[in-house]
Design an enzyme around this catalytic site. Structure first.
Site, PDB file in Angstrom:
ATOM      1  CG  HIS A   1      -1.640   1.272   1.463  1.00 24.82           C
ATOM      2  ND1 HIS A   1      -2.895   1.528   0.950  1.00 24.82           N
ATOM      3  CD2 HIS A   1      -1.274   2.387   2.159  1.00 24.82           C
ATOM      4  CE1 HIS A   1      -3.253   2.746   1.320  1.00 24.82           C
ATOM      5  NE2 HIS A   1      -2.304   3.294   2.058  1.00 24.82           N
ATOM      6  CD  GLU A   2       2.307   3.471   3.768  1.00 18.50           C
ATOM      7  OE1 GLU A   2       2.648   4.550   3.257  1.00 18.50           O
ATOM      8  OE2 GLU A   2       1.315   3.360   4.522  1.00 18.50           O
TER       9      GLU A   2
ATOM     10  CD  GLU B   1      -4.316   6.503   2.416  1.00 19.13           C
ATOM     11  OE1 GLU B   1      -4.151   5.286   2.597  1.00 19.13           O
ATOM     12  OE2 GLU B   1      -3.382   7.326   2.467  1.00 19.13           O
TER      13      GLU B   1
ATOM     14  CG  HIS C   1       0.496   6.247  -0.587  1.00 16.38           C
ATOM     15  ND1 HIS C   1      -0.660   6.864  -1.005  1.00 16.38           N
ATOM     16  CD2 HIS C   1       0.189   5.617   0.582  1.00 16.38           C
ATOM     17  CE1 HIS C   1      -1.627   6.617  -0.133  1.00 16.38           C
ATOM     18  NE2 HIS C   1      -1.140   5.860   0.838  1.00 16.38           N
TER      19      HIS C   1
ATOM     20  CG  ASP D   1      -6.530   0.660   0.272  1.00 15.48           C
ATOM     21  OD1 ASP D   1      -5.434   0.579   0.880  1.00 15.48           O
ATOM     22  OD2 ASP D   1      -7.568   1.091   0.801  1.00 15.48           O
TER      23      ASP D   1
END
Length: 414
Positions: A278-279, A356, A282, A360
């Site tokens: 997930h990070e 977000e 980003h 995801d």
């Protein structure tokens, strides 16, 4: 349009009261939305006992926030009404010669008094509410140690930036804003580069992740998405709270992954890799860069607006000063800027929630959506999160979408 001191005072009071009223109404709406009975759509996530504990935790924090918020706005109203900031400015002027030392002394005193006022509230939040619900790991000794370090860091960094700001104002007049904007931009970039190397170690210990299956899985995932990962650290977050977290810091070869030790205690290796995926999402989606650019633009706009108000003596007189005072005008501008800041915050939260969802989706597509869902459920349950907040509360305060929305979105990409 030129405002008189009385008109500025009225505007400031209206903004303070309106800001408090809006936030109070939203908090109360969110509080009333909570149900004492476990909703059907949460039964697969919460059991009855855990859910009731989460409701009690949210209620305790909201009621505490309402009380502390009312006390703060009351103190602010009294300070503004009786012109105490102006009295402080006059007191400082006869004791310090230069504008720089006057400004540093003014904000030093305001900071210390404000922090002393906040200490009992922080103490109660930490050692009563967080302690009661099993989150607090902070000792009184560490609390005061953190306070001391915070004072020193604020005095050093804040003192330097504030001194630069005043000197630029004195040298360049109204055009100071764009030079100070460049200073702030360099500071923001430097903070992002060196936060985990210089600042974070003052408060927490970072330990490189040992060789093992978790490190191997993380490195393997990084290679699969062409995202080299080398600097992986474990932070001793458990010495302050049982809540878990993870974050990236820095750019290029200096980027680091930091995992709270509480994450390792509560999650499987697959869930941890899903969190990191997930990070990575980003970074791959350029959210970090776009967020920094947005912050830079907003800072520049704020400084530009401030440059048109900082030299207005009526603004100082409105808060009780006898003449033009830069520190008093800084505070007055900060209050007047509140509506603009609120609008920008709403926009920033909207973009952040969108990002977000995108991160995801990236994690679900490149690793495992089910493991990400499991990780998100555990994080929410362990932190007693409000899984069904009021829509207005989400709009105003949530930088992340509520859990149920994230789980439903991930289902589409599994």
């Amino acid at each position: 349009m030129i405002f008189t001191a009385d008109q500025f005072f009225t505007i400031i009071i209206v903004i303070v009261v309106a800001d408090y009223a809006i936030n109070t109404v939203i908090d109360i709406l969110n509080l009333k939305k909570s149900s004492a009975k476990l909703p059907e759509d949460l039964k697969e996530i919460y059991d009855e006992e855990k859910y009731l504990k989460a409701v009690k935790y949210q209620k305790a924090n909201t009621k505490f926030g309402l009380l502390s918020g009312f006390s703060s706005v009351l103190i602010m109203f009294l300070v503004l009404y009786f012109g105490i900031l102006g009295e402080l400015d006059s007191w400082i002027r006869v004791r310090f010669d230069s504008v720089v030392t006057q400004t540093l002394a003014f904000f030093g005193i305001v900071y210390i008094i404000n922090d002393i006022w906040n200490i009992p509230w922080q103490w109660y939040s930490t050692f009563t509410i967080e302690e009661k619900f099993g989150f607090n790991k902070l000792t009184p000794a560490l609390f005061w140690k953190d306070k001391l370090k915070g004072y020193l860091l604020t005095a050093l960094l804040g003192g330097i930036l504030l001194s630069v700001l005043i000197l630029l104002i004195m040298w360049l007049g109204q055009s100071f804003w764009w030079i100070f904007w460049l200073v702030i931009v360099l500071f923001m970039i430097g903070a992002n580069f060196f936060y985990t190397s210089w600042i974070l170690p003052l408060f927490n210990k970072l330990t490189p992740l040992e060789d093992g299956t978790l490190r191997e899985k993380i490195l393997q995932y990084g290679k699969s998405v062409n995202f080299p990962i080398e600097n992986i650290y474990i932070m001793d977050g458990s010495k302050r709270s049982s809540k878990a977290n993870a974050f990236f810091s820095g750019f290029g070869k200096r980027k680091k992954i930091v995992l709270f030790d509480t994450l390792l205690e509560k999650h499987t290796d697959e869930e941890l890799v899903a969190i990191l995926a997930h990070e990575v999402g980003h970074y791959k989606k350029k959210h970090t860069i776009s967020g920094m650019i947005s912050g830079v633009v907003q800072t520049g706009a704020m400084l530009l607006i401030m440059s048109y108000m900082i030299f207005n003596p009526n603004l100082s007189i409105a808060l009780g000063a006898e003449q033009l005072s830069f520190p008093v005008n800084f505070i007055a501008f900060g209050i007047i800027y509140t509506p603009v800041s609120m609008i920008l915050s709403l926009f920033s939260n909207f973009i952040s929630r969108k990002h977000e969802f995108q991160a995801d989706k990236f994690a679900a597509n490149t690793y495992n959506g089910e493991e990400l869902q499991n990780a998100l459920k555990k994080l929410s349950i362990d932190s007693l999160s409000n899984l069904k907040p009021h829509k207005l509360y989400v709009i105003f305060h949530y930088s992340h979408p509520p859990l149920l929305q994230r789980l439903q979105a991930i289902d589409k990409h599994k």
